[in-house]
Write an enzyme that holds these catalytic residues in place. Structure first.
Site, PDB file in Angstrom:
ATOM      1  N   SER A 185     -22.977  46.116  67.213  1.00  0.00           N
ATOM      2  CA  SER A 185     -22.556  47.517  67.139  1.00  0.00           C
ATOM      3  C   SER A 185     -21.299  47.750  67.957  1.00  0.00           C
ATOM      4  O   SER A 185     -21.073  47.086  68.978  1.00  0.00           O
ATOM      5  CB  SER A 185     -23.683  48.407  67.673  1.00  0.00           C
ATOM      6  OG  SER A 185     -23.244  49.730  67.892  1.00  0.00           O
ATOM      7  N   TYR A 211     -29.354  51.203  74.017  1.00  0.00           N
ATOM      8  CA  TYR A 211     -29.114  50.634  72.683  1.00  0.00           C
ATOM      9  C   TYR A 211     -27.975  49.625  72.727  1.00  0.00           C
ATOM     10  O   TYR A 211     -28.085  48.506  72.212  1.00  0.00           O
ATOM     11  CB  TYR A 211     -28.799  51.753  71.693  1.00  0.00           C
ATOM     12  CG  TYR A 211     -28.329  51.260  70.345  1.00  0.00           C
ATOM     13  CD1 TYR A 211     -29.221  50.688  69.446  1.00  0.00           C
ATOM     14  CD2 TYR A 211     -26.987  51.352  69.973  1.00  0.00           C
ATOM     15  CE1 TYR A 211     -28.791  50.217  68.211  1.00  0.00           C
ATOM     16  CE2 TYR A 211     -26.553  50.889  68.747  1.00  0.00           C
ATOM     17  CZ  TYR A 211     -27.460  50.329  67.868  1.00  0.00           C
ATOM     18  OH  TYR A 211     -27.024  49.848  66.655  1.00  0.00           O
TER      19      TYR A 211
END
Length: 328
Positions: free
Chosen positions: A128, A153
């Site tokens: 990501s 995350y």
């Protein structure tokens, strides 16, 4: 070829699987736990569409269950893995940290262990743009330091990259990590801003605009993300360990982004301006030189066209979307 896709019923997993099933004779072995992070009925709709293909086989399973995964690998014996399963959401990770430890870290370790056990030569895995954290250097390059994540995350995605390097170094598995930059498009995630904005603007409800609109994002249309994944799948050479950015190549300001949705819906947004949320970053922008050179990755869908496509799809499918995505 037989490709095992984890997170096959998620937004990107579904989009990739559908493209492969429509355009090739490759068999897709899909794994997904159909969790309730957002309404599972949307995931069931995606699964319904994939089940129309004879070369698709689905297992409802959680990647944290190593024994069940081992049974699937033992029977199916995939040639390649596209590992997209993860607990998504930067903000949600602040509220439910243990979900991220299990799904993103333990789950990924399980997949890599099974790749080793079953002698799978290549694993493509989702990372990501969040790993870049609060980096000030723009655009973000794969060679930049990513040692200071600002959300749990992001930290899990950094961990995934680290253990991928270990499995390449020790066992010679080609490990290709793809850092996605704000994917959006049809059949997307109802928790993401573009979906919430479209829904609320159409319903004449307020939208929350964080950091008072002073943010820029490198939005990437899902079909471009899919092309990047396919390039990694079909790359005709041994890669070792590599990380690639997959971005839209044209970051836009949040206010402009909202104006595009207003234009396509024909309605004005009721804006509720709010401060920056914990874990959020001000700017994302991908340096795509490496991806262009090695993956021949060239995003084709600009934000104006992408928003037009998404809003059109949303309106055309609103009869079932509103019944199957829960209250956002």
């Amino acid at each position: 070829m037989k490709i095992l896709v984890t997170g096959a019923i998620g937004f990107i997993g579904f989009s990739f699987s559908k493209d492969i099933l429509e355009n090739t004779k490759i068999q897709i072995i899909g794994i997904d736990n159909l969790n309730s992070y957002y309404d599972p009925k949307l995931k069931e709709k995606r699964l319904e569409l994939l089940n129309e293909f004879k070369n698709f086989k689905f297992f409802k399973e959680d990647i944290i269950n190593y024994e069940k995964l081992n049974e699937i690998f033992n029977v199916e014996k995939p040639d390649l893995i596209v590992h997209l399963a993860a607990q998504a959401g930067v903000r949600y990770s602040l509220e439910n940290p243990h979900l991220y430890e299990y799904s993103n870290n333990l789950g990924t370790l399980n997949i890599f262990e099974l790749a080793k056990k079953y002698n799978i030569k290549r694993v493509i895995f989702a990372s990501s743009s969040s790993v870049y954290g609060g980096n000030q250097k723009i655009p973000f390059s794969e060679s930049d330091s990513v040692d200071k994540p600002v959300s749990l995350y992001a930290a899990t995605k950094k961990y995934n990259e680290l253990i991928a390097h270990v499995y390449n170094y020790l066992y010679g598995i080609d490990m290709i990590g793809l850092r996605f930059f704000t994917a959006y498009g049809e059949f997307g995630r109802p928790d993401m801003a573009y979906w919430k904005f479209t829904k609320n603007i159409l319903e004449e409800q307020p939208i929350n605009v964080y950091n008072y609109g002073k943010m820029k994002r490198d939005f990437t249309y899902v079909s471009d993300i899919v092309e990047g994944i396919k390039s990694a799948v079909f790359l005709n050479k041994k890669t070792g360990y590599e990380i690639f950015n997959l971005g839209g190549d044209n970051p836009v300001e949040l206010e402009y982004f909202i104006s595009l949705i207003e234009k396509e819906t024909g309605k004005k947004a009721i804006k509720n301006y709010m401060p920056l949320q914990e874990g959020d970053v001000l700017v994302t922008m991908a340096d795509l030189e490496k991806s262009k050179e090695i993956l021949n990755y060239h995003p084709k869908i600009g934000i104006e066209v992408g928003i037009k496509k998404f809003v059109k799809w949303y309106i055309q499918n609103s009869h079932w979307i509103l019944q199957n995505t829960g209250k956002q």
